[in-house]
Motif scaffolding. Sequence first.
Motif, PDB file in Angstrom:
ATOM      1  N   PHE A 117       0.842  -1.187   0.000  1.00 50.64           N
ATOM      2  CA  PHE A 117       0.000   0.000   0.000  1.00 50.64           C
ATOM      3  C   PHE A 117       0.881   1.241   0.000  1.00 50.64           C
ATOM      4  N   TRP A 118       0.372   2.300  -0.603  1.00 48.52           N
ATOM      5  CA  TRP A 118       1.121   3.543  -0.759  1.00 48.52           C
ATOM      6  C   TRP A 118       0.443   4.631   0.046  1.00 48.52           C
ATOM      7  N   ILE A 119       1.215   5.401   0.799  1.00 52.46           N
ATOM      8  CA  ILE A 119       0.673   6.471   1.625  1.00 52.46           C
ATOM      9  C   ILE A 119       0.995   7.823   0.979  1.00 52.46           C
ATOM     10  N   GLY A 120      -0.013   8.693   0.968  1.00 53.41           N
ATOM     11  CA  GLY A 120       0.176  10.044   0.430  1.00 53.41           C
ATOM     12  C   GLY A 120       0.624  10.023  -1.020  1.00 53.41           C
ATOM     13  N   SER A 121       1.600  10.837  -1.333  1.00 52.18           N
ATOM     14  CA  SER A 121       2.084  10.973  -2.715  1.00 52.18           C
ATOM     15  C   SER A 121       3.249  10.033  -3.031  1.00 52.18           C
TER      16      SER A 121
ATOM     17  N   THR B 171      20.830  11.207  -5.402  1.00 55.84           N
ATOM     18  CA  THR B 171      20.434  10.127  -4.511  1.00 55.84           C
ATOM     19  C   THR B 171      18.923  10.126  -4.356  1.00 55.84           C
ATOM     20  N   TYR B 172      18.339   8.955  -4.521  1.00 51.94           N
ATOM     21  CA  TYR B 172      16.894   8.774  -4.405  1.00 51.94           C
ATOM     22  C   TYR B 172      16.621   7.802  -3.266  1.00 51.94           C
ATOM     23  N   ARG B 173      15.522   8.051  -2.553  1.00 58.29           N
ATOM     24  CA  ARG B 173      15.190   7.193  -1.424  1.00 58.29           C
ATOM     25  C   ARG B 173      13.709   6.845  -1.437  1.00 58.29           C
ATOM     26  N   ALA B 174      13.429   5.661  -0.964  1.00 60.75           N
ATOM     27  CA  ALA B 174      12.050   5.240  -0.711  1.00 60.75           C
ATOM     28  C   ALA B 174      12.039   4.651   0.694  1.00 60.75           C
ATOM     29  N   VAL B 175      11.098   5.099   1.512  1.00 60.56           N
ATOM     30  CA  VAL B 175      10.978   4.628   2.887  1.00 60.56           C
ATOM     31  C   VAL B 175       9.710   3.790   2.982  1.00 60.56           C
ATOM     32  N   TYR B 176       9.843   2.619   3.583  1.00 61.09           N
ATOM     33  CA  TYR B 176       8.695   1.720   3.697  1.00 61.09           C
ATOM     34  C   TYR B 176       8.711   1.027   5.053  1.00 61.09           C
ATOM     35  N   THR B 177       7.563   0.423   5.377  1.00 60.01           N
ATOM     36  CA  THR B 177       7.502  -0.330   6.625  1.00 60.01           C
ATOM     37  C   THR B 177       6.966  -1.735   6.377  1.00 60.01           C
ATOM     38  N   VAL B 178       7.574  -2.661   7.094  1.00 61.12           N
ATOM     39  CA  VAL B 178       7.125  -4.054   7.095  1.00 61.12           C
ATOM     40  C   VAL B 178       6.729  -4.445   8.523  1.00 61.12           C
ATOM     41  N   ARG B 179       6.371  -3.444   9.287  1.00 61.44           N
ATOM     42  CA  ARG B 179       6.011  -3.614  10.681  1.00 61.44           C
ATOM     43  C   ARG B 179       4.724  -4.420  10.863  1.00 61.44           C
ATOM     44  N   PHE B 180       3.910  -4.469   9.842  1.00 58.87           N
ATOM     45  CA  PHE B 180       2.595  -5.095   9.933  1.00 58.87           C
ATOM     46  C   PHE B 180       2.627  -6.520   9.381  1.00 58.87           C
TER      47      PHE B 180
ATOM     48  N   ALA C 288      13.447  -4.020  -4.778  1.00 54.92           N
ATOM     49  CA  ALA C 288      13.614  -4.028  -3.318  1.00 54.92           C
ATOM     50  C   ALA C 288      12.261  -4.118  -2.612  1.00 54.92           C
ATOM     51  N   LEU C 289      11.247  -3.413  -3.115  1.00 58.22           N
ATOM     52  CA  LEU C 289       9.919  -3.493  -2.510  1.00 58.22           C
ATOM     53  C   LEU C 289       9.304  -4.869  -2.702  1.00 58.22           C
ATOM     54  N   SER C 290       9.562  -5.477  -3.845  1.00 59.48           N
ATOM     55  CA  SER C 290       9.073  -6.829  -4.085  1.00 59.48           C
ATOM     56  C   SER C 290       9.689  -7.818  -3.097  1.00 59.48           C
ATOM     57  N   VAL C 291      10.968  -7.688  -2.840  1.00 63.96           N
ATOM     58  CA  VAL C 291      11.645  -8.530  -1.853  1.00 63.96           C
ATOM     59  C   VAL C 291      10.973  -8.357  -0.484  1.00 63.96           C
ATOM     60  N   ALA C 292      10.657  -7.108  -0.139  1.00 64.54           N
ATOM     61  CA  ALA C 292      10.004  -6.827   1.148  1.00 64.54           C
ATOM     62  C   ALA C 292       8.625  -7.477   1.226  1.00 64.54           C
ATOM     63  N   GLN C 293       7.914  -7.501   0.121  1.00 65.21           N
ATOM     64  CA  GLN C 293       6.587  -8.110   0.112  1.00 65.21           C
ATOM     65  C   GLN C 293       6.634  -9.607   0.424  1.00 65.21           C
ATOM     66  N   PHE C 294       7.766 -10.219   0.175  1.00 62.16           N
ATOM     67  CA  PHE C 294       7.930 -11.650   0.457  1.00 62.16           C
ATOM     68  C   PHE C 294       8.675 -11.900   1.760  1.00 62.16           C
TER      69      PHE C 294
ATOM     70  N   ALA D  12       0.725  -6.780   5.587  1.00 63.08           N
ATOM     71  CA  ALA D  12       0.895  -5.799   4.508  1.00 63.08           C
ATOM     72  C   ALA D  12       2.202  -5.029   4.677  1.00 63.08           C
ATOM     73  N   ALA D  13       2.655  -4.454   3.566  1.00 64.26           N
ATOM     74  CA  ALA D  13       3.795  -3.539   3.573  1.00 64.26           C
ATOM     75  C   ALA D  13       3.286  -2.190   3.070  1.00 64.26           C
ATOM     76  N   TYR D  14       3.870  -1.122   3.570  1.00 61.21           N
ATOM     77  CA  TYR D  14       3.449   0.227   3.203  1.00 61.21           C
ATOM     78  C   TYR D  14       4.654   1.042   2.756  1.00 61.21           C
ATOM     79  N   VAL D  15       4.500   1.735   1.624  1.00 58.96           N
ATOM     80  CA  VAL D  15       5.513   2.694   1.188  1.00 58.96           C
ATOM     81  C   VAL D  15       5.086   4.047   1.749  1.00 58.96           C
ATOM     82  N   LEU D  16       5.955   4.633   2.550  1.00 55.99           N
ATOM     83  CA  LEU D  16       5.624   5.856   3.264  1.00 55.99           C
ATOM     84  C   LEU D  16       6.052   7.125   2.536  1.00 55.99           C
ATOM     85  N   HIS D  17       7.177   7.059   1.834  1.00 54.44           N
ATOM     86  CA  HIS D  17       7.720   8.283   1.225  1.00 54.44           C
ATOM     87  C   HIS D  17       8.727   7.894   0.154  1.00 54.44           C
TER      88      HIS D  17
END
Length: 128
Positions: free
Chosen positions: A14-18, A71-80, A37-43, A83-88
Amino acid sequence: MARGKRVPGEKPLFWIGSAKSDLLDFPEAVKDEIGVALSVAQFGGKHPSAKPWKGEGAGVLEIVEDYRGDTYRAVYTVRFENAAYVLHAFQKKSPKGIKTAQTDVELVSRRLKVASEDYEARYGKRKK
């Protein structure tokens, strides 16, 4: 390219905000690496370019990609659990060297709260 169906063991993303539209503005090579990298996190895995995001505790990570001097960054959480969430997603433009801009740090914190609320609405209260 996005798949229409999840495969066994894959958590929804899931994606939060923009975050999603911001990521889509990145160069193709950066989008590809962050997508992997996000796909790896989903598994349930951790991609080699993912590292802990400082300040929010366990389960919040950032993917850092350098491309043509930027430099580009994506911040996500796998705390749940479910589901995984992309925060920024952002291009790092801090005027103070390697330090991340405070506005980005605060945005991640706010969006983590939004993700927690969304998760509870979708799946109920999480177990501590």
